[in-house]
Design a protein around this motif. Structure first.
Motif, short mmCIF file in Angstrom:
data_model
loop_
_atom_site.label_atom_id
_atom_site.label_comp_id
_atom_site.label_asym_id
_atom_site.label_seq_id
_atom_site.Cartn_x
_atom_site.Cartn_y
_atom_site.Cartn_z
N GLY A 230 0.80 -1.21 0.00
CA GLY A 230 0.00 0.00 0.00
C GLY A 230 0.84 1.26 0.00
N PHE A 231 0.14 2.39 0.01
CA PHE A 231 0.80 3.66 -0.24
C PHE A 231 0.50 4.69 0.85
N GLY A 232 1.51 5.56 1.08
CA GLY A 232 1.34 6.68 1.98
C GLY A 232 0.98 6.27 3.39
N PRO A 233 0.17 7.08 4.07
CA PRO A 233 -0.19 6.78 5.46
C PRO A 233 -1.05 5.53 5.62
N ARG A 234 -1.53 4.99 4.50
CA ARG A 234 -2.38 3.79 4.56
C ARG A 234 -1.60 2.51 4.28
N MET A 235 -0.27 2.60 4.28
CA MET A 235 0.53 1.39 4.13
C MET A 235 0.23 0.41 5.25
N ALA B 112 4.45 -11.07 8.49
CA ALA B 112 5.32 -11.67 7.48
C ALA B 112 5.20 -10.92 6.16
N MET B 113 3.99 -10.48 5.82
CA MET B 113 3.80 -9.72 4.58
C MET B 113 4.53 -8.39 4.65
N VAL B 114 4.41 -7.70 5.76
CA VAL B 114 5.09 -6.41 5.93
C VAL B 114 6.60 -6.61 5.92
N VAL C 213 16.05 2.84 -11.94
CA VAL C 213 15.55 1.81 -11.03
C VAL C 213 14.51 0.98 -11.76
N VAL C 214 14.67 -0.34 -11.72
CA VAL C 214 13.77 -1.27 -12.39
C VAL C 214 13.03 -2.09 -11.33
N LEU C 215 11.72 -1.99 -11.32
CA LEU C 215 10.87 -2.69 -10.36
C LEU C 215 9.77 -3.43 -11.12
N HIS C 216 9.09 -4.35 -10.44
CA HIS C 216 7.85 -4.87 -10.98
C HIS C 216 6.68 -4.18 -10.31
N TYR C 217 6.68 -4.12 -9.00
CA TYR C 217 5.61 -3.46 -8.24
C TYR C 217 5.82 -1.95 -8.25
N ALA C 218 4.74 -1.22 -8.14
CA ALA C 218 4.78 0.24 -8.22
C ALA C 218 5.28 0.86 -6.91
N PRO C 219 6.04 1.97 -7.00
CA PRO C 219 6.47 2.67 -5.79
C PRO C 219 5.55 3.84 -5.43
N PHE D 176 -2.25 -4.06 -3.22
CA PHE D 176 -1.58 -5.24 -3.78
C PHE D 176 -0.76 -4.92 -5.03
N LEU D 177 -0.70 -3.64 -5.38
CA LEU D 177 -0.01 -3.24 -6.60
C LEU D 177 1.36 -2.62 -6.35
N GLY D 178 1.67 -2.37 -5.08
CA GLY D 178 2.98 -1.79 -4.80
C GLY D 178 3.07 -1.27 -3.38
N SER D 179 4.11 -0.49 -3.14
CA SER D 179 4.37 -0.02 -1.78
C SER D 179 5.18 1.27 -1.81
#
Length: 248
Positions: A127-132, A143-145, A169-175, A190-193
């Protein structure tokens, strides 16, 4: 087979042209070939970048078919794996096949080509921002975190290896969330972090590419201002082609 292990040579103005396309999802029983597309990108760019989901189910035969198509590519290839490449539990075989084909397959490492440092990790959800997602509650959540944090740490360690004056920088998941906009809100976590963006912003980065979000948006940026591009094959790009062309 072309010798793609050689460094790219920058143009007269020192610019390196990057062709980037993610989420090829090569299938062993499909009729689709990327041979012509790889040949086209070889004429358009100095380096090809593949940000994950190279195969559809992570099967060794799918990797072999991709390697065969890459024979048409005459420029260096840099790649990371995606979640689909892990599906069949054959990551070592898939990785070995691609490396034997001359691909610079990065998993927490860096490689320097033509005065550009390429740094790659798969990334992970969160997840993103303050809602990670935070490390609280059930062991499965922790474990996921932990996996998300570990990918960000591996990215940081790889970034510290780079001595080139330009870095991709090469990633699969979005930053960042901007480049997943267009996907259902329910699956954003579920799309990135954002942990990936936090790491990126500790360094001077020329650009970031990722895939994974097939219905996302092409361009965004990290809070620190690094440009981020979603180059998943189905995302509309300024070229009008399935791949993006970036100048670094």
């Amino acid at each position: 087979m072309p010798d793609r292990t050689k460094s790219a040579k920058p143009g007269g103005n020192g610019v390196i042209k990057i062709a980037a396309i993610g989420d090829l999802h090569v299938q062993e029983d499909a009729q689709t070939s990327y041979r012509d597309l790889f040949g086209e990108m070889s004429r358009e760019a100095d380096i090809l970048v593949l940000p994950g989901d190279l195969t559809n189910l992570g099967k060794p035969r799918e990797a072999e078919l991709l390697a065969e198509d890459l024979r048409a590519c005459s420029i260096p290839v840099v790649a990371v794996l995606g979640n689909h490449d892990y599906e069949s539990g054959c990551v070592e075989q898939v990785s070995g096949t691609l490396r034997q084909a001359g691909v610079h397959l990065l998993d927490g490492q860096a490689v320097e080509l033509g005065d550009v440092g390429f740094v790659g990790v798969k990334g992970f959800v969160g997840g993103f921002g303050p809602r990670m997602l935070g490390s609280f509650g059930e062991p499965a959540i922790k474990a996921m975190v932990a996996e998300s944090v570990n990918e960000a740490m591996r990215l940081e360690n790889a970034m510290r290896q780079v001595r080139a004056r330009r870095t991709l920088v090469v990633l699969h998941y979005a930053p960042v969330p901007e480049t997943v906009a267009g996907e259902p809100l329910e699956i954003f976590p579920f799309l990135g972090s954002s942990r990936l963006a936090e790491t990126i912003d500790r360094f001077k980065v020329s650009a970031v590419v990722h895939g994974h979000a097939h219905r996302g948006s092409y361009q965004g940026q990290t809070p620190g201002g690094a440009k981020v591009y979603n180059v998943a094959m189905h995302v509309a790009k300024p070229t009008g082609r399935p791949y993006a062309l970036l100048e670094i």
